[in-house]
Design a protein around this motif. Structure first.
Motif, short mmCIF file in Angstrom:
data_model
loop_
_atom_site.label_atom_id
_atom_site.label_comp_id
_atom_site.label_asym_id
_atom_site.label_seq_id
_atom_site.Cartn_x
_atom_site.Cartn_y
_atom_site.Cartn_z
N TRP A 133 0.83 -1.20 0.00
CA TRP A 133 0.00 0.00 0.00
C TRP A 133 0.86 1.25 0.00
O TRP A 133 2.04 1.21 0.34
CB TRP A 133 -0.97 0.02 1.19
N ARG A 134 0.22 2.33 -0.42
CA ARG A 134 0.87 3.65 -0.44
C ARG A 134 -0.11 4.66 0.11
O ARG A 134 -1.28 4.68 -0.28
CB ARG A 134 1.26 4.00 -1.88
N ASN A 135 0.37 5.50 1.02
CA ASN A 135 -0.49 6.52 1.62
C ASN A 135 -0.59 7.75 0.73
O ASN A 135 0.39 8.18 0.11
CB ASN A 135 0.06 6.93 2.99
N LEU A 136 -1.79 8.32 0.67
CA LEU A 136 -2.03 9.59 0.01
C LEU A 136 -2.54 10.58 1.04
O LEU A 136 -3.26 10.19 1.98
CB LEU A 136 -3.08 9.44 -1.11
N SER A 137 -2.21 11.85 0.87
CA SER A 137 -2.68 12.90 1.78
C SER A 137 -2.40 12.53 3.24
O SER A 137 -3.25 12.65 4.11
CB SER A 137 -4.18 13.17 1.57
N GLY A 138 -1.19 12.03 3.48
CA GLY A 138 -0.78 11.74 4.85
C GLY A 138 -1.45 10.54 5.48
O GLY A 138 -1.42 10.37 6.70
N GLY A 139 -2.05 9.68 4.64
CA GLY A 139 -2.73 8.50 5.16
C GLY A 139 -4.23 8.69 5.31
O GLY A 139 -4.92 7.76 5.74
N ILE A 140 -4.75 9.87 4.99
CA ILE A 140 -6.21 10.04 4.97
C ILE A 140 -6.82 9.03 4.00
O ILE A 140 -7.89 8.48 4.25
CB ILE A 140 -6.57 11.48 4.57
N VAL A 141 -6.08 8.79 2.92
CA VAL A 141 -6.46 7.79 1.93
C VAL A 141 -5.27 6.86 1.71
O VAL A 141 -4.12 7.30 1.79
CB VAL A 141 -6.87 8.48 0.61
N ALA A 142 -5.54 5.60 1.44
CA ALA A 142 -4.48 4.65 1.11
C ALA A 142 -4.83 3.90 -0.17
O ALA A 142 -6.01 3.56 -0.39
CB ALA A 142 -4.25 3.66 2.25
N LEU A 143 -3.81 3.66 -0.99
CA LEU A 143 -3.94 2.85 -2.19
C LEU A 143 -3.34 1.48 -1.91
O LEU A 143 -2.14 1.38 -1.63
CB LEU A 143 -3.18 3.49 -3.35
N HIS A 144 -4.14 0.44 -1.96
CA HIS A 144 -3.66 -0.93 -1.81
C HIS A 144 -3.64 -1.60 -3.18
O HIS A 144 -4.55 -1.41 -3.99
CB HIS A 144 -4.56 -1.73 -0.88
N ARG A 145 -2.61 -2.43 -3.39
CA ARG A 145 -2.51 -3.15 -4.65
C ARG A 145 -2.13 -4.59 -4.38
O ARG A 145 -1.39 -4.89 -3.44
CB ARG A 145 -1.49 -2.51 -5.58
N GLY A 146 -2.65 -5.52 -5.19
CA GLY A 146 -2.30 -6.91 -5.09
C GLY A 146 -2.39 -7.57 -6.45
O GLY A 146 -2.93 -6.99 -7.40
N TYR A 147 -1.87 -8.80 -6.55
CA TYR A 147 -1.83 -9.51 -7.82
C TYR A 147 -2.38 -10.92 -7.66
O TYR A 147 -2.29 -11.52 -6.57
CB TYR A 147 -0.39 -9.59 -8.34
N LYS A 148 -2.95 -11.44 -8.74
CA LYS A 148 -3.39 -12.83 -8.78
C LYS A 148 -2.31 -13.62 -9.49
O LYS A 148 -2.02 -13.38 -10.67
CB LYS A 148 -4.73 -12.93 -9.54
N GLU A 149 -1.70 -14.55 -8.79
CA GLU A 149 -0.58 -15.27 -9.34
C GLU A 149 -1.00 -16.08 -10.56
O GLU A 149 -2.10 -16.63 -10.63
CB GLU A 149 0.02 -16.19 -8.28
#
Length: 231
Positions: free
Chosen positions: A214-230
């Motif tokens: 994950w990566r935080n946006l706006s100081g963690g007010i919002v977070a971007l999570h990413r994952g993959y299907k193997e």
């Protein structure tokens, strides 16, 4: 007017969003102090849609979130369970293939999409674990998921200010600009009750996703999570 409760009964949540559909995008821009547009750009960058790829945009509402994917040449399917949202979206962007669907029981075959994304919608699903598993099911091997959701600010002073804004400033602002201000009281309460960044990452792993980050946006007010299907 409808306000959903935190047990998130699907008919209550859908009805609540039906009520706010017409002014939803405007209200979001005002309440986020313009940050919503920045967050959408970051989601588009993370999804990294390419020409001819298939992208499923869940909780797409009026499809404002879907447009950046369509502009890349990808085939994007805006999906939502609020018929009011879909109706407004269809009036504005009639060329998109709007689809009514519940995130916990998606009306798509297995292994269809190159990318599945949901912005500010997973929090409103009654069983977000089931939704994460459904996203996994409809994603092709090697495909990806991107989740943009409100989270927990990482800096304690910001977290305090943010909590005060949610519970004190947001409702009166919503009364001024929204067609259903009570819906935004629910929004504030649901944000406070939502898991933090690490907990959501754990739920993604439990649903089968790999390489979760994950990566935080706006100081963690919002977070971007990413994952993959193997593969």
């Amino acid at each position: 007017m409808t306000r959903a409760s935190l047990d998130k009964q699907p008919h209550e949540v859908a009805s609540m969003f039906d009520d706010v559909a017409d002014r939803y995008d405007l209200t979001n821009d005002v309440l986020s102090l313009g940050q919503a547009r920045l967050w959408r750009k970051e989601v588009a960058r993370a999804v990294d849609a390419r020409p001819a790829q298939k992208v499923l945009d869940l909780a797409a509402g009026t499809a404002t979130s879907s447009l950046p994917f369509a502009r890349t040449g990808a085939y994007v399917v805006p999906c939502d369970f609020s018929l009011g949202m879909l109706q407004v979206g269809k009036e504005r962007h009639g060329w998109l293939p709007f689809t009514a669907g519940d995130a916990t029981r998606l009306p798509f075959r297995d292994d269809v999409f190159d990318a599945v994304t949901i912005s500010f919608g997973l929090r409103n699903v009654q069983d977000h674990g089931a939704a994460l598993r459904e996203m996994y099911r409809v994603t092709r091997p090697g495909g990806r998921v991107v989740i943009c959701e409100f989270s927990q600010p990482t800096w304690a002073p910001l977290r305090t200010v943010y909590t005060e804004y949610l519970m004190r400033a947001l409702p009166p602002v919503a009364r001024a600009v929204s067609s259903n201000p009570d819906a935004y009281v629910y929004l504030a309460e649901s944000i406070r009750a939502w898991p933090d960044q690490a907990a959501l990452a754990g739920h993604l792993i439990e649903a089968g996703w790999s390489k979760v980050a994950w990566r935080n946006l706006s100081g963690g007010i919002v977070a971007l999570h990413r994952g993959y299907k193997e593969s």
